[in-house]
Write an enzyme that holds these catalytic residues in place. Structure first.
Site, mmCIF file in Angstrom:
data_model
loop_
_atom_site.group_PDB
_atom_site.id
_atom_site.type_symbol
_atom_site.label_atom_id
_atom_site.label_comp_id
_atom_site.label_asym_id
_atom_site.label_seq_id
_atom_site.Cartn_x
_atom_site.Cartn_y
_atom_site.Cartn_z
ATOM 1 N N ASP A 100 4.181 -1.065 -9.326
ATOM 2 C CA ASP A 100 5.464 -1.329 -8.672
ATOM 3 C C ASP A 100 5.575 -2.810 -8.300
ATOM 4 O O ASP A 100 6.339 -3.182 -7.425
ATOM 5 C CB ASP A 100 5.606 -0.447 -7.425
ATOM 6 C CG ASP A 100 7.015 -0.429 -6.870
ATOM 7 O OD1 ASP A 100 7.971 -0.374 -7.666
ATOM 8 O OD2 ASP A 100 7.168 -0.476 -5.627
ATOM 9 N N ASP A 147 -4.592 -6.160 -6.222
ATOM 10 C CA ASP A 147 -3.503 -7.058 -5.832
ATOM 11 C C ASP A 147 -4.070 -8.425 -5.486
ATOM 12 O O ASP A 147 -5.222 -8.541 -5.053
ATOM 13 C CB ASP A 147 -2.734 -6.502 -4.633
ATOM 14 C CG ASP A 147 -1.334 -7.091 -4.530
ATOM 15 O OD1 ASP A 147 -0.370 -6.396 -4.923
ATOM 16 O OD2 ASP A 147 -1.198 -8.244 -4.074
ATOM 17 N N LYS A 154 7.612 -0.790 -12.925
ATOM 18 C CA LYS A 154 8.947 -1.273 -12.560
ATOM 19 C C LYS A 154 9.322 -2.475 -13.419
ATOM 20 O O LYS A 154 8.518 -3.378 -13.621
ATOM 21 C CB LYS A 154 8.975 -1.677 -11.086
ATOM 22 C CG LYS A 154 10.309 -2.270 -10.635
ATOM 23 C CD LYS A 154 10.373 -2.408 -9.130
ATOM 24 C CE LYS A 154 9.435 -3.450 -8.594
ATOM 25 N NZ LYS A 154 9.470 -3.531 -7.124
ATOM 26 N N GLY A 173 0.777 -1.232 0.000
ATOM 27 C CA GLY A 173 0.000 0.000 0.000
ATOM 28 C C GLY A 173 0.806 1.277 0.000
ATOM 29 O O GLY A 173 0.245 2.369 0.077
ATOM 30 N N TRP A 202 2.502 2.734 -2.444
ATOM 31 C CA TRP A 202 2.213 3.600 -3.599
ATOM 32 C C TRP A 202 0.789 4.140 -3.538
ATOM 33 O O TRP A 202 0.524 5.228 -4.047
ATOM 34 C CB TRP A 202 2.475 2.840 -4.898
ATOM 35 C CG TRP A 202 3.913 2.959 -5.334
ATOM 36 C CD1 TRP A 202 5.005 3.082 -4.521
ATOM 37 C CD2 TRP A 202 4.416 2.984 -6.667
ATOM 38 N NE1 TRP A 202 6.156 3.176 -5.262
ATOM 39 C CE2 TRP A 202 5.823 3.114 -6.586
ATOM 40 C CE3 TRP A 202 3.829 2.884 -7.916
ATOM 41 C CZ2 TRP A 202 6.648 3.173 -7.714
ATOM 42 C CZ3 TRP A 202 4.649 2.930 -9.054
ATOM 43 C CH2 TRP A 202 6.036 3.075 -8.947
#
Length: 258
Positions: free
Chosen positions: A120, A78, A160, A58, A60
């Site tokens: 990410d 997620d 990423k 959490g 980001w």
């Protein structure tokens, strides 16, 4: 406690961004990576609508909320359950970002198409370089595919990626869907980390092309019955067969490059 464990504990104690995140009640030192990326590339603005792919734990989500303020809106996705944040305009969905029903849940929550999609996420690490590079590319390509399904035209994207010999091919793929593509490594990334962030600015509205000649797209497996993407990277029980297939694909692509 073994030597490696002691070294890890000492490293964390001396980690500026870890300590700063802990002091300011951020869930992850990675929060500062998004702050720095946004400072450099102006990805997220106040009042924006944002989708965070692979949002656990959490950090980001917190950074994005600080940027958009109480007039913006953020949905995270997620596989893990993410502890709720104390904001009405931040919601986390548990599910697979490659599944259309999960994307529909996200769309139903959003007030409008997202201005920005951020990711990410990291794949499950095997320790085998070729496999981990392939998993990273697979995961980030699925994030790109999701971005092309959800983003409003002119929107931004950041993801990423682990460096490797097909990294530049991924950047080229991103540039097919955005006016500009950039690569960067924020100050908060550890020096020894292989991670790099790829930025896509101003989405051009193109749909993701599963028939693309890009070697990166060939890392994805399509389930013809469900017309969905299957992702070994998102499973904890990844098989030896999946790992072997990824290595084979990477080697084939590498030989074609040569």
């Amino acid at each position: 406690m073994g030597k490696k464990d002691k070294r890890w504990v000492l490293q964390r104690k001396n980690d500026h961004y870890y300590n700063l995140a802990k002091k300011r009640n951020y869930r992850s030192r990675a929060t500062y990576k998004l702050f720095q990326l946004n400072e450099k590339f102006n990805l997220i603005k106040e009042r924006n609508v944002v989708v965070d792919l692979g949002c656990a734990p959490g950090g980001w989500l917190q950074a994005a909320r600080d940027i958009v303020g109480d007039k913006g809106f953020i949905v995270g996705i997620d596989l893990q359950t993410v502890k709720p944040l104390p904001y009405e305009n931040v919601i986390a969905i548990k599910g697979d970002m490659t599944k259309e029903e999960i994307l529909k849940q996200a769309r139903d929550l959003l007030p409008e198409k997202p201005d920005v999609i951020i990711c990410d996420a990291s794949p499950n690490i095997s320790g085998v370089w070729d496999v981990d590079h392939a998993r990273s590319l697979e995961l980030t390509t699925m994030a790109l595919m999701t971005a092309t399904k959800m983003l409003k035209k002119g929107g931004n994207f950041v993801v990423k990626v682990f460096q490797g010999d097909l990294f530049e091919k991924y950047v080229q793929l991103v540039s097919e869907y955005f006016d500009k593509a950039f690569t960067t490594k924020p100050r908060a990334s550890r020096d020894e980390s292989a991670e790099v962030y790829v930025i896509g600015k101003r989405f051009n509205g193109r749909k993701f092309d599963m028939n693309s000649k890009s070697p990166i797209v060939k890392l994805l497996d399509t389930n013809p019955k469900e017309n969905e993407i299957t992702s070994p990277s998102l499973r904890k029980d990844i098989s030896k067969e999946d790992s072997g297939l990824m290595i084979k694909r990477i080697k084939e692509m590498r030989s074609k490059k040569e």
